[in-house]
Scaffold this motif. Sequence first.
Motif, PDB file in Angstrom:
ATOM      1  N   LEU A 653       0.838  -1.186   0.000  1.00  0.00           N
ATOM      2  CA  LEU A 653       0.000   0.000   0.000  1.00  0.00           C
ATOM      3  C   LEU A 653       0.878   1.244   0.000  1.00  0.00           C
ATOM      4  O   LEU A 653       1.826   1.340   0.778  1.00  0.00           O
ATOM      5  CB  LEU A 653      -0.919   0.017   1.226  1.00  0.00           C
ATOM      6  CG  LEU A 653      -1.893  -1.158   1.371  1.00  0.00           C
ATOM      7  CD1 LEU A 653      -2.662  -1.046   2.682  1.00  0.00           C
ATOM      8  CD2 LEU A 653      -2.868  -1.188   0.220  1.00  0.00           C
ATOM      9  N   VAL A 663      -3.434   0.696  -3.546  1.00  0.00           N
ATOM     10  CA  VAL A 663      -2.898  -0.652  -3.635  1.00  0.00           C
ATOM     11  C   VAL A 663      -1.992  -0.758  -4.862  1.00  0.00           C
ATOM     12  O   VAL A 663      -2.374  -0.377  -5.970  1.00  0.00           O
ATOM     13  CB  VAL A 663      -4.029  -1.683  -3.728  1.00  0.00           C
ATOM     14  CG1 VAL A 663      -3.459  -3.099  -3.726  1.00  0.00           C
ATOM     15  CG2 VAL A 663      -5.016  -1.503  -2.571  1.00  0.00           C
ATOM     16  N   TYR A 686     -12.672   0.076   1.415  1.00  0.00           N
ATOM     17  CA  TYR A 686     -11.978  -0.365   0.200  1.00  0.00           C
ATOM     18  C   TYR A 686     -12.827  -0.033  -1.022  1.00  0.00           C
ATOM     19  O   TYR A 686     -14.041  -0.248  -1.035  1.00  0.00           O
ATOM     20  CB  TYR A 686     -11.728  -1.875   0.268  1.00  0.00           C
ATOM     21  CG  TYR A 686     -11.258  -2.494  -1.042  1.00  0.00           C
ATOM     22  CD1 TYR A 686      -9.924  -2.491  -1.393  1.00  0.00           C
ATOM     23  CD2 TYR A 686     -12.182  -3.058  -1.925  1.00  0.00           C
ATOM     24  CE1 TYR A 686      -9.497  -3.051  -2.599  1.00  0.00           C
ATOM     25  CE2 TYR A 686     -11.771  -3.619  -3.131  1.00  0.00           C
ATOM     26  CZ  TYR A 686     -10.426  -3.607  -3.457  1.00  0.00           C
ATOM     27  OH  TYR A 686     -10.013  -4.148  -4.648  1.00  0.00           O
TER      28      TYR A 686
END
Length: 794
Positions: A653, A663, A686
Amino acid sequence: MNKLLIFLVLFGLHSASSYAQKKILFVTSSQSFYGNTKISASNHFQEIVVPYDVFTKAGYTVDFVSPKGGAIPIGYINSSDSIQKKYLYDGLFMDRLKHTRKPTEIIADDYATIFYGGGGAAMFGVAENTNIQNLARQIFANNGVVAAICHGTAGLAYLRDETGKSLYGGKRITGFADKFEDKNEEYYKAFPFAIDQAITNNNGKFVHSNKLGDGFYVVDGRFVTGQDPSSASKMSIEIIKLIENKKIGVEQETVKNLDKVFAEWDNAPTKLGVAAGLIKGNQIIYQKGFGSADLTHKNLVNADTKFQIGTMSKQFTAFAILFLEEKGKLSLTDDVHQYIPQLPDFGHKITIKHLLSQSSGLHDFLALKEIAGWRDKDVFTQKDALNLIFQQKKLDYTPGTKFSQTSSGLILLAEIVKQVTGQTLAAFTQEHIFTPLGMNNTLFHDDNELIIPNVAVSYQVTNNGPKNNPINYSIVGTTNLYTSASDLNRWYLNFENPKVGSKKLIEKLTSPVTLDDGKTTFNPTAGRLLYGQQYLHAERGVPKIWTYGLEGGYASNIFIFPNQKVTSFVLGSNNRYNGGLAMNMAIEVLGDIFPEPPTIDFSKIKTFKTSAQKLDSYSGYYWDNERMTGLSMLVKNDTLRYHVLGNTYENLLVPIAENVFQVVIDGDDVMKVKFHKEGNNLKMIYTSGESDEFTYERYTPKTYSPTDLDEFVGTYYCKALNVSYILDKNEKGLFTSNKNQPNISLSPIQLDLFLSSARNLGGIHFIRDKQQKITAFQINSDKIKNLLFEKILN
């Protein structure tokens, strides 16, 4: 054999099968009288039907336009002429002349040629019509052909480009010369101009033969003009040559480059096969087969070889439902119980729209199938699928309030088609969709014992070589559609110029589904779900519609770039993901249109300075209670990384803002995680591209000693599925199995909550009675909620 027939056989038929034909726009006049007189005027029937006959036999579609639209006057009919007689008594053709289109209804990009028909009526209302002028200008600018016959040449009188220059300056043009007119007749005195003088005034070079009826015509660049009706067939052939020569010249290099995409099949006829298709605009640019369809019989793949396309089949089920809605046979707001009374009454209305939008609250029957112990190679029928759906006791949520990725709705939609039409989905689509579109190699396979001709064999690739990988089910709606590259090209051409269904239907098919609020869309990581059961997702910044199908050894992919009108797909039985092949084809014809690179260069991303202490504050375990998935965050080599529970790989990350990380992946998708606190809880959000947010909450893993696990051991029974699972323990912890499932490990997450190594079992939550004894467990995942298994043996 005459020259026309030879041309159609050797050239016209080839072009019709290898490329999508742009259409021909035939201009007619709405005028019924010569000027302001009472002398009847009409369009010349022979000058319409002879070109029409040539074009349609060569595989082209002809549309008719007139200044006012609607019915046009026709005359000069010779019913003893075989071609004229044929069309005079062709009801469908004559109906088209009664319903010509208005110029404002025409999209110039759809046409390769504009053809001005003749007859006395052509002298009036056409040349001065600015909308028709604009159509001719646009078609010519798109490398199209401008044609006119006899008095139809009058329509060219005022044609100019956008700068005001003659569209045909310096070019030779012919038509019905003024010398052949009877200047003493009243009809002639009503003419607004003499054709040859009008062409000359617009800087054209008017030429003519001194004899009528000798078939005189002129080709000069992309202008094809004929002097009188005798030139009709000859000039039509010349028009086709111009269209095809232009296409071949432009596309030969493209085809060579597309062939390179499939270079791995060069000189390898025994390599497991694929077939490919590509459409640009209204043209089929490519359709070919590569490799072997059947290793035993040495059959090679061609454009007509059938492949199973897996979940790509769903779009046809959705189309059938929207088609029936358009015909007034059903409404998307109808209660499903109206058509399928066997479906349990859950106390909430489930509509057809809920099934299409994956918001019904029903369990996914494929997940139930696996949990119930069905094996991949078991014979599995539509009735078996319906039985699994009908056994549900309680909805996962109120229909229309949430989404879940399930296939049960498509099975029920196939049943609705049957109830509404009296035909199976296979029979209905065959009669009303596939046959009308000429999709002769396409069918829903609803009988696993049915032998399908010219089909690619499903193979499984192993270290010991390919093995047969048969598909033994007969379900339709979600899968089991067999089709070919040539047929899929026909299908997607229908999206541009619908012959089956309407433009409105296609627009709905490619629009996002919503919840009952009419606003909330469904955006999993694949993209935004559309009514056609495909996904809208950006490819390097460019919108694309896509989906795939994986079934047995069959692997299919489709990418549609709607703004560029490019459709690319690959079908295969080669037991691999063929998306790379389909995308490389698309990129070949799209060119450099992408604002973003194919792979993110993380060295160029502006990073946010984050302390080691801050990175440590994010470490730990995180759980998504909605999808029943978990992951862990850890700090390694001064960087934050995560890995999904149950997997071994780690993802790096990169900090890009306060509490926000990107990511690191090898690709163009932008995946981000964002941390934020809610009270004492740390949550991680996310997203992948434009997907919905997936929320994970940090937790402290529960640990159990071997003795602690003893109370979970036992046999559990699901009444809805009539299946049992035995839970036991070994040195690695708790595991389970049933008669057909391999061992499935259960990893502790929180108190009485375990994560299964089998995706469809998801999270297993144990239930205790008042005495804190375990009495049952529930299975929860993104496809099933609260599926109950009661403990029957310790």
